[in-house]
Design a protein around this motif. Structure first.
Motif, mmCIF file in Angstrom:
data_model
loop_
_atom_site.group_PDB
_atom_site.id
_atom_site.type_symbol
_atom_site.label_atom_id
_atom_site.label_comp_id
_atom_site.label_asym_id
_atom_site.label_seq_id
_atom_site.Cartn_x
_atom_site.Cartn_y
_atom_site.Cartn_z
ATOM 1 N N MET A 1 -3.291 -15.229 6.050
ATOM 2 C CA MET A 1 -2.550 -14.150 5.392
ATOM 3 C C MET A 1 -1.183 -13.986 6.058
ATOM 4 N N GLN A 2 -0.123 -14.360 5.336
ATOM 5 C CA GLN A 2 1.230 -14.113 5.851
ATOM 6 C C GLN A 2 1.516 -12.605 5.791
ATOM 7 N N ARG A 3 2.333 -12.144 6.710
ATOM 8 C CA ARG A 3 2.726 -10.726 6.693
ATOM 9 C C ARG A 3 3.647 -10.476 5.493
ATOM 10 N N SER A 4 3.374 -9.449 4.691
ATOM 11 C CA SER A 4 4.322 -9.124 3.612
ATOM 12 C C SER A 4 4.480 -7.609 3.521
ATOM 13 N N VAL A 5 5.739 -7.175 3.514
ATOM 14 C CA VAL A 5 6.048 -5.742 3.527
ATOM 15 C C VAL A 5 6.496 -5.332 2.128
ATOM 16 N N ALA A 6 5.838 -4.319 1.566
ATOM 17 C CA ALA A 6 6.208 -3.816 0.234
ATOM 18 C C ALA A 6 6.377 -2.305 0.328
ATOM 19 N N PRO A 7 7.218 -1.715 -0.547
ATOM 20 C CA PRO A 7 7.393 -0.257 -0.502
ATOM 21 C C PRO A 7 6.062 0.466 -0.691
ATOM 22 N N GLU A 8 5.900 1.567 0.026
ATOM 23 C CA GLU A 8 4.681 2.376 -0.122
ATOM 24 C C GLU A 8 4.992 3.581 -1.025
ATOM 25 N N PHE A 9 4.013 3.976 -1.853
ATOM 26 C CA PHE A 9 4.244 5.053 -2.819
ATOM 27 C C PHE A 9 4.635 6.358 -2.116
ATOM 28 N N LEU A 10 3.951 6.662 -0.997
ATOM 29 C CA LEU A 10 4.186 7.955 -0.332
ATOM 30 C C LEU A 10 5.649 8.106 0.084
ATOM 31 N N ASP A 11 6.279 6.980 0.444
ATOM 32 C CA ASP A 11 7.670 7.038 0.922
ATOM 33 C C ASP A 11 8.645 7.409 -0.187
ATOM 34 N N SER A 12 8.247 7.186 -1.457
ATOM 35 C CA SER A 12 9.203 7.448 -2.537
ATOM 36 C C SER A 12 8.903 8.759 -3.265
ATOM 37 N N LEU A 13 7.795 9.407 -2.936
ATOM 38 C CA LEU A 13 7.452 10.656 -3.637
ATOM 39 C C LEU A 13 8.154 11.852 -2.998
ATOM 40 N N PRO A 14 8.556 12.841 -3.818
ATOM 41 C CA PRO A 14 9.135 14.057 -3.240
ATOM 42 C C PRO A 14 8.113 14.733 -2.313
ATOM 43 N N VAL A 15 8.646 15.418 -1.304
ATOM 44 C CA VAL A 15 7.800 16.031 -0.273
ATOM 45 C C VAL A 15 6.687 16.892 -0.861
ATOM 46 N N HIS A 16 7.027 17.689 -1.929
ATOM 47 C CA HIS A 16 6.045 18.649 -2.444
ATOM 48 C C HIS A 16 5.250 18.121 -3.642
ATOM 49 N N ASP A 17 5.426 16.861 -3.973
ATOM 50 C CA ASP A 17 4.630 16.281 -5.054
ATOM 51 C C ASP A 17 3.133 16.413 -4.707
ATOM 52 N N PRO A 18 2.315 16.876 -5.673
ATOM 53 C CA PRO A 18 0.883 17.071 -5.375
ATOM 54 C C PRO A 18 0.194 15.788 -4.899
#
Ligand SMILES: C[S@@+](CC[C@H](N)C(=O)[O-])C[C@H]1O[C@@H](n2cnc3c(N)ncnc32)[C@H](O)[C@@H]1O
Length: 235
Positions: A1-18
């Motif tokens: 398994m090669q290392r692969s970095v992809a955007p995470e959902f939590l990083d793009s959601l507004p702070v107060h998003d449920p």
């Protein structure tokens, strides 16, 4: 398994998003399942036996609840710490700050990008820097810049990350059984693909001959790294 970095959902959601709020709560379960507070506490105590730190820098601290669990283990041995909780998102709640104060730790939450903060004069020289489930966010080139900045700020750095291994991949798929939401399920799988194995972090640490570097599997799903400056080296 090669290392692969992809955007995470939590990083793009507004702070107060449920979904983001729920995923931050899920993270507490994930950390408990991975045993990270115990792993991190053990590693920190092993490296600070005769010198309890005064200034602790937590990188990518999120809402600070993981660090609070860690502080509950450390506070009896590390009195009166000043803790800096650094995260791009301002998500540390008042009750979390109050819980640190009850342990006689002063907690300062800083909302900033980690690269900007570490490179700025606002960042103090710390006794310890720590990161939990954070380093895997960065591809190798950014990571080597980040580790170089950390090495300039603290003589001890400890990180707990996902291990890029079959057990961790299976574990991430089973998180639905704990009721984790779609953000957490996505991010957990992405984190394992971006996780570490072998001596991958040590290979990116600057001036390795001046530091004692340890890197090994920890628990069922995790990878633990520590860098301690040798006498006369470090920031
Ligand atoms: C998976 S969470 C881990 C949070 C916490 N350490 C824990 O274990 O619960 C990763 C955190 O890194 C933060 N983050 C990601 N990239 C960042 C950056 N460039 N600068 C500062 N924080 C960042 C995110 O906002 C998020 O809170």
């Amino acid at each position: 398994m090669q290392r692969s970095v992809a955007p995470e959902f939590l990083d793009s959601l507004p702070v107060h998003d449920p979904d983001a709020r729920r995923s931050r709560r899920d993270l507490a379960c994930v950390n408990a399942l991975m045993g990270h507070a115990a792993i991190m506490a053990r590693t920190l105590l092993r490296n600070t036996r005769d010198r309890p730190p005064r200034i602790v820098l937590d990188l990518g601290a999120g809402d600070g609840t993981f660090t609070l669990r860690l502080a509950r283990r450390l506070a009896p041995l590390w009195p009166d710490c000043h803790l800096i909780l650094l995260d791009r998102q301002p998500v540390v709640r008042d009750e979390t700050r109050a819980a640190f104060a009850a342990l006689r730790w002063s907690a300062e939450a800083v909302a900033a990008d980690v690269f900007d903060f570490l490179a700025s004069s606002a960042c103090p020289e710390a006794d310890v820097a720590a990161a939990n489930l954070f380093l895997h966010h960065f591809p190798d080139d950014a990571l080597s810049r980040l580790l170089a900045l950390i090495a300039q700020r603290a003589p001890l750095f400890v990180a707990c990350e996902p291990r890029r291994a079959v057990t961790a991949r299976l574990g991430s798929r089973l998180l639905w059984a704990l009721g984790c939401n779609r953000v957490t399920l996505h991010d957990a799988a992405a984190s394992v693909r971006a996780g570490f194995r072998g001596r991958e972090l040590a290979a990116l640490w600057p001036k390795p001959h001046l530091w004692t570097l340890r890197e090994q599997p920890a628990g069922l799903f995790s990878h633990c790294f520590s860098a301690q400056a040798q006498v006369g080296a470090g920031p």
